[in-house]
Enzyme design. Structure first.
Site, PDB file in Angstrom:
ATOM      1  N   GLU A 120       0.854  -1.182   0.000  1.00  0.00           N
ATOM      2  CA  GLU A 120       0.000   0.000   0.000  1.00  0.00           C
ATOM      3  C   GLU A 120       0.890   1.231   0.000  1.00  0.00           C
ATOM      4  O   GLU A 120       1.690   1.427   0.916  1.00  0.00           O
ATOM      5  CB  GLU A 120      -0.929   0.026   1.214  1.00  0.00           C
ATOM      6  CG  GLU A 120      -1.850   1.237   1.212  1.00  0.00           C
ATOM      7  CD  GLU A 120      -2.786   1.308   2.405  1.00  0.00           C
ATOM      8  OE1 GLU A 120      -3.529   2.302   2.500  1.00  0.00           O
ATOM      9  OE2 GLU A 120      -2.770   0.390   3.253  1.00  0.00           O
ATOM     10  N   ASP A 167       5.362   4.912   3.096  1.00  0.00           N
ATOM     11  CA  ASP A 167       5.048   6.325   3.260  1.00  0.00           C
ATOM     12  C   ASP A 167       6.283   7.025   3.806  1.00  0.00           C
ATOM     13  O   ASP A 167       7.241   6.360   4.225  1.00  0.00           O
ATOM     14  CB  ASP A 167       3.866   6.503   4.218  1.00  0.00           C
ATOM     15  CG  ASP A 167       2.998   7.705   3.876  1.00  0.00           C
ATOM     16  OD1 ASP A 167       3.562   8.798   3.680  1.00  0.00           O
ATOM     17  OD2 ASP A 167       1.761   7.569   3.805  1.00  0.00           O
ATOM     18  N   ASP A 226      10.856   6.307  -0.575  1.00  0.00           N
ATOM     19  CA  ASP A 226      10.313   6.472  -1.912  1.00  0.00           C
ATOM     20  C   ASP A 226       9.827   5.127  -2.450  1.00  0.00           C
ATOM     21  O   ASP A 226      10.600   4.168  -2.566  1.00  0.00           O
ATOM     22  CB  ASP A 226      11.409   7.036  -2.817  1.00  0.00           C
ATOM     23  CG  ASP A 226      10.893   7.492  -4.166  1.00  0.00           C
ATOM     24  OD1 ASP A 226       9.886   6.941  -4.643  1.00  0.00           O
ATOM     25  OD2 ASP A 226      11.512   8.400  -4.754  1.00  0.00           O
ATOM     26  N   ASP A 261      -1.928  12.179  -4.053  1.00  0.00           N
ATOM     27  CA  ASP A 261      -1.984  13.614  -4.343  1.00  0.00           C
ATOM     28  C   ASP A 261      -2.374  13.798  -5.807  1.00  0.00           C
ATOM     29  O   ASP A 261      -1.701  13.296  -6.710  1.00  0.00           O
ATOM     30  CB  ASP A 261      -0.618  14.239  -4.082  1.00  0.00           C
ATOM     31  CG  ASP A 261      -0.664  15.756  -4.019  1.00  0.00           C
ATOM     32  OD1 ASP A 261      -1.451  16.346  -4.802  1.00  0.00           O
ATOM     33  OD2 ASP A 261       0.082  16.344  -3.225  1.00  0.00           O
ATOM     34  N   LYS A 312      -2.956  21.145 -10.744  1.00  0.00           N
ATOM     35  CA  LYS A 312      -2.506  22.112 -11.744  1.00  0.00           C
ATOM     36  C   LYS A 312      -1.825  21.377 -12.907  1.00  0.00           C
ATOM     37  O   LYS A 312      -1.036  20.457 -12.697  1.00  0.00           O
ATOM     38  CB  LYS A 312      -1.543  23.120 -11.125  1.00  0.00           C
ATOM     39  CG  LYS A 312      -2.202  24.006 -10.076  1.00  0.00           C
ATOM     40  CD  LYS A 312      -1.211  25.002  -9.506  1.00  0.00           C
ATOM     41  CE  LYS A 312      -1.880  25.883  -8.450  1.00  0.00           C
ATOM     42  NZ  LYS A 312      -0.927  26.868  -7.865  1.00  0.00           N
ATOM     43  N   ASP A 335     -10.744  10.804  -5.548  1.00  0.00           N
ATOM     44  CA  ASP A 335     -11.956  11.618  -5.633  1.00  0.00           C
ATOM     45  C   ASP A 335     -11.733  12.804  -6.568  1.00  0.00           C
ATOM     46  O   ASP A 335     -12.531  13.736  -6.585  1.00  0.00           O
ATOM     47  CB  ASP A 335     -12.400  12.097  -4.248  1.00  0.00           C
ATOM     48  CG  ASP A 335     -11.404  13.057  -3.609  1.00  0.00           C
ATOM     49  OD1 ASP A 335     -10.218  13.050  -4.026  1.00  0.00           O
ATOM     50  OD2 ASP A 335     -11.794  13.805  -2.701  1.00  0.00           O
ATOM     51  N   PHE A 353     -11.204  10.961   5.487  1.00  0.00           N
ATOM     52  CA  PHE A 353     -10.883  11.834   4.364  1.00  0.00           C
ATOM     53  C   PHE A 353     -11.907  11.664   3.248  1.00  0.00           C
ATOM     54  O   PHE A 353     -12.399  12.641   2.681  1.00  0.00           O
ATOM     55  CB  PHE A 353      -9.486  11.498   3.844  1.00  0.00           C
ATOM     56  CG  PHE A 353      -9.122  12.188   2.557  1.00  0.00           C
ATOM     57  CD1 PHE A 353      -8.583  13.463   2.564  1.00  0.00           C
ATOM     58  CD2 PHE A 353      -9.325  11.573   1.331  1.00  0.00           C
ATOM     59  CE1 PHE A 353      -8.242  14.109   1.381  1.00  0.00           C
ATOM     60  CE2 PHE A 353      -8.993  12.204   0.146  1.00  0.00           C
ATOM     61  CZ  PHE A 353      -8.457  13.477   0.178  1.00  0.00           C
ATOM     62  N   GLU A 354     -12.227  10.421   2.946  1.00  0.00           N
ATOM     63  CA  GLU A 354     -13.193  10.155   1.883  1.00  0.00           C
ATOM     64  C   GLU A 354     -14.568  10.695   2.254  1.00  0.00           C
ATOM     65  O   GLU A 354     -15.273  11.273   1.416  1.00  0.00           O
ATOM     66  CB  GLU A 354     -13.274   8.656   1.619  1.00  0.00           C
ATOM     67  CG  GLU A 354     -14.195   8.282   0.478  1.00  0.00           C
ATOM     68  CD  GLU A 354     -14.196   6.790   0.203  1.00  0.00           C
ATOM     69  OE1 GLU A 354     -14.947   6.360  -0.695  1.00  0.00           O
ATOM     70  OE2 GLU A 354     -13.456   6.051   0.895  1.00  0.00           O
TER      71      GLU A 354
END
Length: 284
Positions: free
Chosen positions: A116, A141, A168, A191, A195, A227, A264-265
């Site tokens: 994950e 992470d 990484d 993320d 932009k 999302d 968060f979702e």
């Protein structure tokens, strides 16, 4: 939510914790046992100078400098999170230094392993590990508070099928995981880099998917969720173009029961966001 939302070289809290400084291997005491962290260093000092926790820059200069898919952001580590890292990192943590191959069988006691990438604070990861104890979850992470929080959740809930990789994910996949070694890959709410000039920073790119596919065993499941609709469209296009993967559904997938609804979702849904899940399988 970024898959790697913070730098591991995290500012320490000002208040010192009390208690023993000894690192007790998880195997030497029952899961759920507690131990206070050592005194937290002053602001700006390395959190784990003695190597008992995640390194600030594990790959160092061993690998090329390139555009990263994650945005480093400073965040404060609580005494509880720092304590969990000191207690459990020597047994359940690994720094992504890219210098050696990771033996997943030894690390997880022979369990099939799902990677994950970007687990945030780890609540959903812990829920999935509890619901499926026969599968190991390697969470990658760079967010030190999240790393500590996830290890603390694992300890408190007796979850022995969670391990944490610090660094990484590209280096982890390319240098430290053997071909065909993973039973699955999960990337939840990376993320979106909304932009246009930042789209090159998105994790789900053809090069990344091609690399990840080589580390998947036949039948392994790739599960992405976002999302951000433009990113969902890119994910669908990129995953569909990878010849070694096949879409489990025609287009987007319904949210599978094994992926918990995160805080968060829920916040995104309250704002009217549409969450897209994508499920692809590694061809045999």
């Amino acid at each position: 939510m970024s898959e790697n939302p913070a730098s591991p070289e995290t500012t320490a809290p000002d208040a010192a914790a009390t208690g023993a400084d000894a690192v007790v291997p998880a195997a030497a005491r029952p899961l759920g046992a507690t131990a206070a962290s050592a005194a937290v260093p002053r602001r700006g000092a390395p959190m784990f100078p003695d190597g008992t926790g995640p390194a600030a820059d594990p790959a160092g200069s061993h690998h090329e400098r390139r555009i990263r898919s994650f945005q480093p952001r400073r965040s404060r580590v609580t005494a509880s999170q720092a304590g969990a890292l000191r207690r459990l990192w020597p047994t359940w943590g690994v720094d992504v230094d890219g210098l050696s191959r990771l033996d997943l069988d030894a690390f997880f006691g022979g369990l099939p392993v799902v990677l994950e990438i970007g687990f945030g604070m780890g609540e959903a990861t812990a829920q999935m590990a509890a619901a499926d104890p026969g599968t190991g979850i390697l969470g990658c992470d760079v967010h030190t508070p999240g790393q500590g929080n996830l290890l603390g959740l694992a300890e408190r809930n007796g979850l022995s099928n969670i391990r944490v990789a610090n660094g990484d994910a590209i280096i982890l996949l390319r240098e430290m995981l053997a071909p065909g070694s993973l039973a699955g890959l999960r990337v939840y709410f990376p993320d979106p880099w909304p932009k246009k000039r930042h789209h090159k920073r998105r994790l789900i790119q053809p090069e990344f998917v091609a690399l990840a596919a080589t580390r998947l065993a036949p039948g392994a499941l790739v599960h992405c969720a976002t999302d951000w609709e433009p990113y969902a469209e890119q994910m669908l296009e990129v995953l569909s173009a990878e010849p070694t993967l096949e879409n489990v559904h025609s287009g987007y997938a319904p949210r599978p029961d094994f992926r918990p609804l995160t805080k968060f979702e829920g916040q995104g849904l309250d704002k009217g966001h549409v969450v897209h899940d994508l499920l692809f399988r590694r061809r045999g």
